[in-house]
Scaffold this motif. Structure first.
Motif, mmCIF file in Angstrom:
data_model
loop_
_atom_site.group_PDB
_atom_site.id
_atom_site.type_symbol
_atom_site.label_atom_id
_atom_site.label_comp_id
_atom_site.label_asym_id
_atom_site.label_seq_id
_atom_site.Cartn_x
_atom_site.Cartn_y
_atom_site.Cartn_z
ATOM 1 N N SER A 23 21.066 102.059 51.724
ATOM 2 C CA SER A 23 20.440 102.827 52.803
ATOM 3 C C SER A 23 18.967 103.130 52.530
ATOM 4 N N ARG A 24 18.209 103.344 53.605
ATOM 5 C CA ARG A 24 16.804 103.761 53.533
ATOM 6 C C ARG A 24 16.647 105.129 54.191
ATOM 7 N N ALA A 25 17.585 106.010 53.957
ATOM 8 C CA ALA A 25 17.592 107.347 54.568
ATOM 9 C C ALA A 25 16.431 108.194 54.063
ATOM 10 N N THR A 26 16.093 109.215 54.838
ATOM 11 C CA THR A 26 15.076 110.187 54.459
ATOM 12 C C THR A 26 15.700 111.574 54.486
ATOM 13 N N PHE A 27 15.409 112.369 53.440
ATOM 14 C CA PHE A 27 15.911 113.733 53.326
ATOM 15 C C PHE A 27 14.708 114.652 53.142
ATOM 16 N N VAL A 28 14.583 115.664 53.999
ATOM 17 C CA VAL A 28 13.455 116.586 53.916
ATOM 18 C C VAL A 28 13.978 118.020 53.891
ATOM 19 N N ASN A 29 13.557 118.776 52.881
ATOM 20 C CA ASN A 29 13.932 120.180 52.727
ATOM 21 C C ASN A 29 15.458 120.372 52.772
ATOM 22 N N CYS A 30 16.167 119.569 52.017
ATOM 23 C CA CYS A 30 17.620 119.645 51.960
ATOM 24 C C CYS A 30 18.065 120.220 50.614
ATOM 25 N N PHE A 59 13.232 111.319 49.341
ATOM 26 C CA PHE A 59 13.630 112.730 49.281
ATOM 27 C C PHE A 59 12.350 113.549 49.135
ATOM 28 N N ARG A 60 12.135 114.525 50.031
ATOM 29 C CA ARG A 60 10.963 115.396 49.951
ATOM 30 C C ARG A 60 11.407 116.852 49.963
ATOM 31 N N GLU A 61 10.919 117.602 48.988
ATOM 32 C CA GLU A 61 11.176 119.047 48.904
ATOM 33 C C GLU A 61 12.664 119.375 48.973
ATOM 34 N N GLU A 79 9.670 113.486 46.076
ATOM 35 C CA GLU A 79 8.439 114.262 46.053
ATOM 36 C C GLU A 79 8.768 115.749 46.130
ATOM 37 N N LYS A 80 8.256 116.511 45.173
ATOM 38 C CA LYS A 80 8.438 117.965 45.115
ATOM 39 C C LYS A 80 9.912 118.373 45.181
ATOM 40 N N CYS A 81 10.735 117.678 44.423
ATOM 41 C CA CYS A 81 12.170 117.977 44.369
ATOM 42 C C CYS A 81 12.507 118.698 43.073
ATOM 43 N N GLU A 82 13.638 119.418 43.068
ATOM 44 C CA GLU A 82 14.136 120.104 41.877
ATOM 45 C C GLU A 82 15.547 119.616 41.569
ATOM 46 N N PHE A 83 15.796 119.365 40.264
ATOM 47 C CA PHE A 83 17.101 118.904 39.787
ATOM 48 C C PHE A 83 17.502 119.834 38.650
ATOM 49 N N LEU A 84 18.538 120.641 38.827
ATOM 50 C CA LEU A 84 18.825 121.632 37.805
ATOM 51 C C LEU A 84 20.308 121.915 37.600
ATOM 52 N N THR A 85 20.590 122.418 36.402
ATOM 53 C CA THR A 85 21.889 122.916 35.931
ATOM 54 C C THR A 85 23.028 121.901 36.011
ATOM 55 N N HIS A 86 22.766 120.663 35.655
ATOM 56 C CA HIS A 86 23.799 119.621 35.578
ATOM 57 C C HIS A 86 23.949 119.147 34.130
ATOM 58 N N ASN A 87 24.940 118.301 33.899
ATOM 59 C CA ASN A 87 25.061 117.649 32.605
ATOM 60 C C ASN A 87 23.848 116.733 32.397
ATOM 61 N N CYS A 147 7.945 116.638 40.641
ATOM 62 C CA CYS A 147 9.330 117.112 40.616
ATOM 63 C C CYS A 147 9.573 117.964 39.373
ATOM 64 N N THR A 148 10.599 118.803 39.432
ATOM 65 C CA THR A 148 10.986 119.645 38.305
ATOM 66 C C THR A 148 12.431 119.330 37.923
ATOM 67 N N VAL A 149 12.646 119.073 36.622
ATOM 68 C CA VAL A 149 13.976 118.800 36.081
ATOM 69 C C VAL A 149 14.205 119.858 35.016
ATOM 70 N N THR A 150 15.129 120.790 35.256
ATOM 71 C CA THR A 150 15.256 121.935 34.356
ATOM 72 C C THR A 150 16.699 122.413 34.210
ATOM 73 N N GLN A 151 16.992 122.997 33.060
ATOM 74 C CA GLN A 151 18.263 123.653 32.741
ATOM 75 C C GLN A 151 19.465 122.710 32.792
ATOM 76 N N ASN A 152 19.247 121.436 32.469
ATOM 77 C CA ASN A 152 20.320 120.449 32.369
ATOM 78 C C ASN A 152 20.630 120.220 30.895
ATOM 79 N N GLU A 153 21.767 119.614 30.592
ATOM 80 C CA GLU A 153 22.016 119.198 29.211
ATOM 81 C C GLU A 153 20.987 118.136 28.828
#
Length: 186
Positions: free
Chosen positions: A59-66, A86-88, A114-122, A138-144
């Motif tokens: 797919s070429r889907a777009t996700f904004v503020n999700c 994926f944006r914000e 762009e400007k996404c956060e990925f947190l608290t996962h393995n 992007c911010t990647v924080t609090q993961n293993e």
């Protein structure tokens, strides 16, 4: 929408807009997007879906503020030649969910974040099998593990922050990530 099995399935050619929706309780993928689809999701929320919240296969889907919260499999899986944007967006585990999963899994695909956060996962970001995503601010924080990139994958990480993960960045098995102006701390 409270889903028993699958909330949204888009097949070849689908290009609809989905705005301000909530998807919860799907036992299969809450949003399953197949080859040839390019829908836009704006201001949507996925929560408490035991399987993938979002599964992209070509797919070429777009996700904004999700936002995606919880799940027992990778929260978002980008596979089989997908090229989404994926944006914000924010992808996190809920407090009640086990951490034995990935926030984002990219397999044999390209994609832009762009400007996404990925947190608290393995694993915050798992990039495998010749994938080549682009991450900007992007911010990647609090993961293993913050990022694991492997199996001939490439990727560009521009002005990203990896912090407070048990291990921040793993580049293995012939991978070649480019980290440009990134912050790696904690």
């Amino acid at each position: 929408r409270d889903c028993a099995a699958l909330c949204v399935y888009f097949a070849r050619g689908a290009k609809r807009a989905v705005v301000e929706c909530q998807f919860t309780g799907a036992h299969s993928s809450a949003a399953f997007l197949r080859t040839g689809t390019a829908p836009t999701f704006r201001d949507c929320r996925w929560h408490d879906n035991p399987s993938n919240a979002i599964l992209l296969r070509g797919s070429r889907a777009t996700f904004v503020n999700c936002a995606v919260v919880g799940g027992e499999k990778p929260s978002v899986s980008v596979m089989d030649g997908s090229d989404p944007i994926f944006r914000e967006c924010r992808i996190e585990q809920g407090a009640e969910t086990k951490r034995q999963t990935n926030a984002l899994q990219i397999v044999e695909s390209r994609s832009v974040y762009e400007k996404c956060e990925f947190l608290t996962h393995n694993i915050g970001l798992s990039v495998t099998r010749e994938s080549s995503p682009i991450f900007r601010d992007c911010t990647v924080t609090q993961n293993e593990d913050g990022l694991i990139i492997e199996t001939q994958s490439k990727g560009v990480f521009e002005q990203c922050t990896f912090r407070d993960n048990k291990e921040n960045v793993w580049a293995i098995t012939g991978s070649a990530p480019r980290l440009l102006n990134c912050t790696i701390a904690g």
